[in-house]
Structures are given as C-alpha cells and as structure tokens.
Design an enzyme around this catalytic site. Structure first.
Site, PDB file in Angstrom:
ATOM      1  N   CYS A  40      -3.824  -9.804   4.146  1.00 59.36           N
ATOM      2  CA  CYS A  40      -3.632  -8.515   4.801  1.00 59.36           C
ATOM      3  C   CYS A  40      -3.886  -8.632   6.306  1.00 59.36           C
ATOM      4  CB  CYS A  40      -4.567  -7.472   4.200  1.00 59.36           C
ATOM      5  SG  CYS A  40      -4.319  -5.819   4.906  1.00 59.36           S
ATOM      6  N   ASP A  90      10.852 -12.326   4.263  1.00 63.50           N
ATOM      7  CA  ASP A  90      12.278 -12.222   4.596  1.00 63.50           C
ATOM      8  C   ASP A  90      13.192 -12.469   3.410  1.00 63.50           C
ATOM      9  OD1 ASP A  90      11.309 -11.767   7.115  1.00 63.50           O
ATOM     10  OD2 ASP A  90      11.988 -13.656   7.979  1.00 63.50           O
ATOM     11  N   ALA A 109       0.830  -1.202   0.000  1.00 61.12           N
ATOM     12  CA  ALA A 109       0.000   0.000   0.000  1.00 61.12           C
ATOM     13  C   ALA A 109       0.867   1.255   0.000  1.00 61.12           C
ATOM     14  CB  ALA A 109      -0.911   0.006   1.223  1.00 61.12           C
ATOM     15  N   GLY A 132       8.644  -8.305  -1.009  1.00 58.91           N
ATOM     16  CA  GLY A 132       7.921  -7.150  -0.512  1.00 58.91           C
ATOM     17  C   GLY A 132       8.856  -6.106   0.061  1.00 58.91           C
ATOM     18  N   ASN A 183       6.952 -16.221   0.300  1.00 57.98           N
ATOM     19  CA  ASN A 183       7.052 -14.800   0.627  1.00 57.98           C
ATOM     20  C   ASN A 183       7.464 -14.662   2.090  1.00 57.98           C
ATOM     21  OD1 ASN A 183       4.656 -12.145   1.210  1.00 57.98           O
ATOM     22  ND2 ASN A 183       6.736 -11.935   0.467  1.00 57.98           N
TER      23      ASN A 183
END
Length: 405
Positions: free
Chosen positions: A125, A236, A23, A258, A234
């Site tokens: 989320c 680290d 976001a 990310g 997904n």
C-alpha cells in the site's frame, strides 16, 4: 492449452488470475460479479464440473484490505468487509498489519474461526496515511520486522488450521519505496524461506504510486531469482492481451488485476478465457452495462442492509461503468447522486440503451494515476534497515483509523 495448475496450501488454483484488493471497490458484491464473469470464461467442460472443495477454478477474488487491529477488535465494519458469498469456493482475505503479535492474532481468528481459506498480507500500500508511520510499502525496508510478521502469520496458520487443511499465506508487495530503496528481492526471498505460498509483485515503487508504466522487466528479474517459487505479476493489466503478454514476457505464474476491472467485471471473462486459449472480447451494449449496474446495486443493498448507504457506495462506480458511452453531463451527474434502487432504475431508464459497445473508448487505464510522489515516511526511516525504538513506537499508530485504506 490450459495454464499450469498451482497448488497453494490446500487451495488448488487451475486458473492463475487474482482480483486485487481495492479499498471501497472489492466489496462482496463486486467480487461476486467479477467471479461470475471469470467463471463464464472457463471452458465448458471445466465450468460444468462438480464443485471441488477449495478449487479456485476461475481464480481468487480477494477482499478489501482490512487491518489486523480492527479485525482483532472485531469492528463491525471490518467484520462485514471479510464477509463472503456462499458460492465462493475459496474465501480470500487481505490483511494489513505492522505488529507480529497483532497480525498473528488476526490470522488466528481467520483460521480458527473458519473465516478464510487463503490470507494475503499487504506490504504494497502506497497511501501516505499508511507509509508515513512505516506501514504498507514502507515496511519491508525494515527487513527483520517484515520477517517477524510473515513468520508469525505462517506459523499461526499452521497451528490453527484443522487437521488435513493448510491455509496458504501469500504476500503482495511493491518494488520498494523508490528506485534507490528497493525491497522486492530481499522480501521475496525472506517470504519463500518463511513458508509464504506465493508473492505478488506490483511492478511500481511506492513513489510511483500508480503513475507511468509498471516495470514488467522487474517481475521477470524476480521470477528468475526465485526459480519455481510462484510469482504473480501486477500492474497495467487492462485486457486479456495484457495478461498473456505479462506472463510471456516475465515468466510469472499468474496475474493480479486491479484498476483494469473497475466498472468492467467482464474483463475476467476475457482473461480467464484467454488462459485456456480462447479469444473472447466482451463488448457490452449500454443496455448490458445498465443491467450490470442495477444488479450491482441490488447486491449492495442485500449486503449492507441499508439502501441509502448502498446506493451512496455505488456512486463511485458510475463513471467507471459508463466510460466511453454517450451520456450527457447532466445524466452522468444524476447517476452520481442516486439515492435508492427505484431512483437508480429511473435514471438508467432515461439512457439511450440502444447504444452499442463504444470500443477502445471504454477500455484502458481507469482511475487517476497522477504523477510520482515523494513517499511519506517516518523521520529517519531510510537511515537503516533496522527498526529503531522511536519507529517501533510509531508503528503502533499505523493501523489506527485504517480499515480498507
């Protein structure tokens, strides 16, 4: 040695690397910078190949999370968030929703109006404003609701896609709400059976938020459970070695990056190159970073068509970009208050641009991990995996005011 090419619907993914939706971060300009960096890491022969439709040679670069309701209502900000650049070979949009009908209509818009080539559904989320109403990482606990949403999405995409094209739907999820309320295994099996093209697992629970370490061993367990079905890992991944180690240790089919790329779009150069057996460790000087920051600012202005707003959006990136470099507190403060491209240029010019790459000081985890948190959930949410009538009523409020959260 080249990685295994994955086929997701009509999308060919020779390099199994995905930019995770974040976001306020993965705007079209930042996605463009990351994608260009990834393309720079490709072997020369692949980089110079003629463009093939729907081939994500350097990976997938997904939009910020947008809510299905906001998309259906065509909120201007949401429509801008799903914008892509003309040179993006595969347009990937992440969609959040809690109602099968609304999600289905959002998918219809994306597919029938040719706004996406790949759609990712967010069930990971952990933000309280999402989970407190049963959305995000809380939703797969209600397994039949989850099944209804993903089934509606897949069937709608199949029905609305033009002849000869299959829009893949993927799912991003977490391990569960907390260690006592795991959902990843059930949710992955339901996704596979519903026709979801692949699952990405952030190997933390919602309670963990971003604290501690991602449980890569759980990615391995999920991959063992589903066999050949594609699983992306997904959590680290802060270096090319992290990406390769995750794939070796877990057997996952690809990685989702990310926080590790915040202020470091060049991480994708390193990771993509590593996928093809080339050791690259990009080490930008401060002059290189300043040039990237200014270009990011220019792209933001072009995207938003509002210089003041664009530079305000740039402020959050400054600490990430300049992490590890020798900047005084006053310089960092001024960079966090830039108001225009001219102002940004002037403040960048004040820096000691002769500084070389600061090594490990510029690397590692980004952002505030914090500690574990008790998930905010609707009252009685964990009492049953079936959706109660009062919870169904609350779900209709779960998307209000959320676009990219």
């Amino acid at each position: 040695m080249a990685p295994r090419t994955l086929t997701l619907g009509s999308v060919t993914l020779p390099t199994p690397v995905i930019l995770a939706p974040m976001a306020g971060v993965t705007t079209p300009p930042f996605r463009q910078l990351c994608r260009e960096a990834g393309q720079a890491g490709l072997p020369k022969t692949l980089r110079e190949q003629a463009t093939v439709p729907l081939q994500a040679r350097a990976g997938l670069y997904v939009t910020e999370m947008v809510t299905s309701r906001a998309l259906v209502e065509r909120h201007p900000a949401t429509m801008a968030m799903i914008a892509t650049t003309p040179d993006d070979p595969v347009r990937s949009v992440q969609l959040y929703g809690v109602d099968p009908i609304t999600v289905g209509e959002a998918v219809r818009i994306l597919v029938a109006e040719d706004r996406a080539d790949h759609i990712d559904l967010n069930f990971g989320c952990p933000v309280p404003k999402v989970t407190r109403r049963g959305g995000g990482a809380a939703l797969p606990w209600k397994i039949e609701l989850y099944r209804a949403i993903i089934t509606r999405a897949v069937r709608t995409a199949e029905r609305e896609a033009p002849a000869g094209k299959k829009i893949p739907i993927t799912v991003k999820m977490r391990l569960g709400i907390d260690t006592a309320h795991r959902t990843d295994r059930d949710a992955a099996l339901v996704a596979r059976d519903a026709g979801i093209a692949a699952v990405a697992l952030h190997a933390r629970t919602a309670a963990q938020h971003y604290s501690g370490h991602a449980h890569w061993d759980e990615i391995a367990k999920l991959k063992a459970l589903v066999g050949e079905y594609p699983i992306f890992g997904n959590g680290d991944i802060f270096s090319a070695d992290d990406a390769l180690n995750m794939m070796r240790q877990t057997g996952c089919d690809g990685v989702v990056i990310g926080r590790g790329c915040q202020g470091r779009p060049w991480l994708f150069t390193d990771v993509v190159a590593a996928m093809y057996g080339t050791r690259v460790h990009t080490e930008p000087s401060l002059a290189d970073v300043a040039a990237m920051v200014y270009r990011h600012g220019e792209l933001m202005v072009a995207h938003l068509q509002d210089e003041g707003k664009a530079l305000r959006e740039m402020r959050k990136h400054m600490a990430w970009y300049f992490r590890g470099y020798r900047l005084g507190g006053a310089q960092r403060h001024r960079l966090a208050l830039v108001t225009s491209l001219a102002d940004l240029h002037a403040k960048l010019s004040e820096l000691d641009l002769s500084q070389p790459y600061p090594g490990s000081a510029a690397e590692g985890p980004r952002g505030r991990a914090g500690g574990e948190k008790i998930p905010h959930l609707p009252e009685g949410w964990l009492n049953s995996r079936e959706l109660a009538a009062d919870h169904r009523a609350q779900l209709h409020e779960a998307e209000l005011g959320i676009s990219g959260g």
